[in-house]
Design an enzyme around this catalytic site. Sequence first.
Site, PDB file in Angstrom:
ATOM      1  N   LYS A 139       0.835  -1.207   0.000  1.00  0.00           N
ATOM      2  CA  LYS A 139       0.000   0.000   0.000  1.00  0.00           C
ATOM      3  C   LYS A 139       0.874   1.263   0.000  1.00  0.00           C
ATOM      4  O   LYS A 139       2.072   1.210   0.251  1.00  0.00           O
ATOM      5  CB  LYS A 139      -0.918  -0.008   1.230  1.00  0.00           C
ATOM      6  CG  LYS A 139      -1.932  -1.151   1.214  1.00  0.00           C
ATOM      7  CD  LYS A 139      -2.971  -0.953   0.139  1.00  0.00           C
ATOM      8  CE  LYS A 139      -4.129  -1.934   0.184  1.00  0.00           C
ATOM      9  NZ  LYS A 139      -3.901  -3.233  -0.424  1.00  0.00           N
TER      10      LYS A 139
HETATM   11  C1  LIG Z   1      -9.907  -2.836  -0.792  1.00  0.00           C
HETATM   12  C2  LIG Z   1      -9.182  -3.617   0.261  1.00  0.00           C
HETATM   13  N1  LIG Z   1      -9.805  -3.916   1.402  1.00  0.00           N
HETATM   14  C3  LIG Z   1      -9.199  -4.582   2.383  1.00  0.00           C
HETATM   15  C4  LIG Z   1      -7.890  -4.981   2.276  1.00  0.00           C
HETATM   16  C5  LIG Z   1      -7.279  -5.776   3.405  1.00  0.00           C
HETATM   17  O1  LIG Z   1      -6.169  -5.169   3.964  1.00  0.00           O
HETATM   18  P1  LIG Z   1      -4.974  -6.027   4.593  1.00  0.00           P
HETATM   19  O2  LIG Z   1      -4.211  -6.666   3.492  1.00  0.00           O
HETATM   20  O3  LIG Z   1      -4.161  -4.995   5.329  1.00  0.00           O
HETATM   21  O4  LIG Z   1      -5.567  -7.028   5.514  1.00  0.00           O
HETATM   22  C6  LIG Z   1      -7.170  -4.667   1.103  1.00  0.00           C
HETATM   23  C7  LIG Z   1      -5.762  -4.989   0.905  1.00  0.00           C
HETATM   24  O5  LIG Z   1      -5.167  -5.948   0.979  1.00  0.00           O
HETATM   25  C8  LIG Z   1      -7.839  -3.983   0.068  1.00  0.00           C
HETATM   26  O6  LIG Z   1      -7.217  -3.690  -1.079  1.00  0.00           O
END
Ligand SMILES: Cc1ncc(COP(=O)(O)O)c(C=O)c1O
Length: 372
Positions: A190
Amino acid sequence: MTNISMTNESIPVVKPSMPPYEEYIEEIKTIWDNRWLTHTGPKHQKLEQELCEYLEVNNVSLFANGHLALELAIDGLQLTGEIITTPFTFASTTQAIVRNHLIPVFCDINENDYTIDVEKIEELITDKTSAIMPVHVFGNVCDVYKIEEIAAKYNLKVIYDAAHAFGMKVNDTAIGNFGDVSMFSFHATKVFHTVEGGGLTYSNPDYSERFAKLRQFGMEGQESVPVVGTNAKMTEIHAAMGICNLRHIDEMIANRGLAVNRYRERLSGTKGIKLCDIQENVVSNFSYFPIVFDKEEFGKDRNEVAELLEKHNIFARKYFYPLTNEFSAYSGLFAIQDTPVAKNIADNILTLPLYSDLTLEEVDRICSIILE
Ligand SMILES: Cc1ncc(COP(=O)(O)O)c(C=O)c1O
């Protein structure tokens, strides 16, 4: 020995930003001294404070990852029944709803910026609806004002999946101030990251204690366990990465912006390639650069373009694809709404490489292959 020329160097779709190595080593020295590795230590507290300032919000709670933050936001707000969301998202958004034993109701998206189509929300509201969970995608924001209006009219909570929206603003208001809660992902790929990690922002200070309990096994102190919780704490080692990355974030976002501008210069106006609209009065973070192909006009579909790029060692991603309302995990569990606009975009979209040290020459190389 093969001679790999510079022009054949591999370009991944994303590449994590790293702070200078010495800076990170310096930052974690105190962890070796105090042996405070997890459990809301000094790094955790410092990062929370610094994120409040950077994101211009009143409250931030940190978690082990964005997904658990989202699951616990739904849990913490004690949502029930149905949640209106979109299927044009990463698995996490819909899984967070289903893992809370709630029903996702899929609303279509609009074709200009791929966020929830606010004109289609009201027809999906029933007496079981407790919340709307829209997704800010690719550095585009949802129509936060219209969503606020609908939520107030029907007394619904709003949780934004703001995984892609770190540091963004709408009309000078920081994005984490809209809705009841916003979830930011701090995953390695990110715009801002803590390797793995996530954060919730919110204005109601009462949520702070609730979220703290939920991420710590439902415990309050050593001997009282008043709620059913899990383990979703961010460690000091991860928080330290966040502290370092935050020092460089403006430069990282600016570099992404340069790459995005170059993509736009090279690709806009190409027949059969559609770029996202640039949203007015929005400060973007340039998190992704998606393009949508029309095979009839362009001559090739997105799969063919992805394969062609791969032959040149360039890796684009079908993102988001498939739609979450097509997951086999959900078949037979609940009614699945048709979302034709999202379907068409998911079937034709390709997200091009984008990260803070992607050079303009590399963007040119990618565009030349596509336009070939
Ligand atoms: C739109 C979206 N929601 C939720 C997530 C979940 O985040 P994480 O990977 O930090 O658990 C992500 C990314 O991976 C995402 O792109």
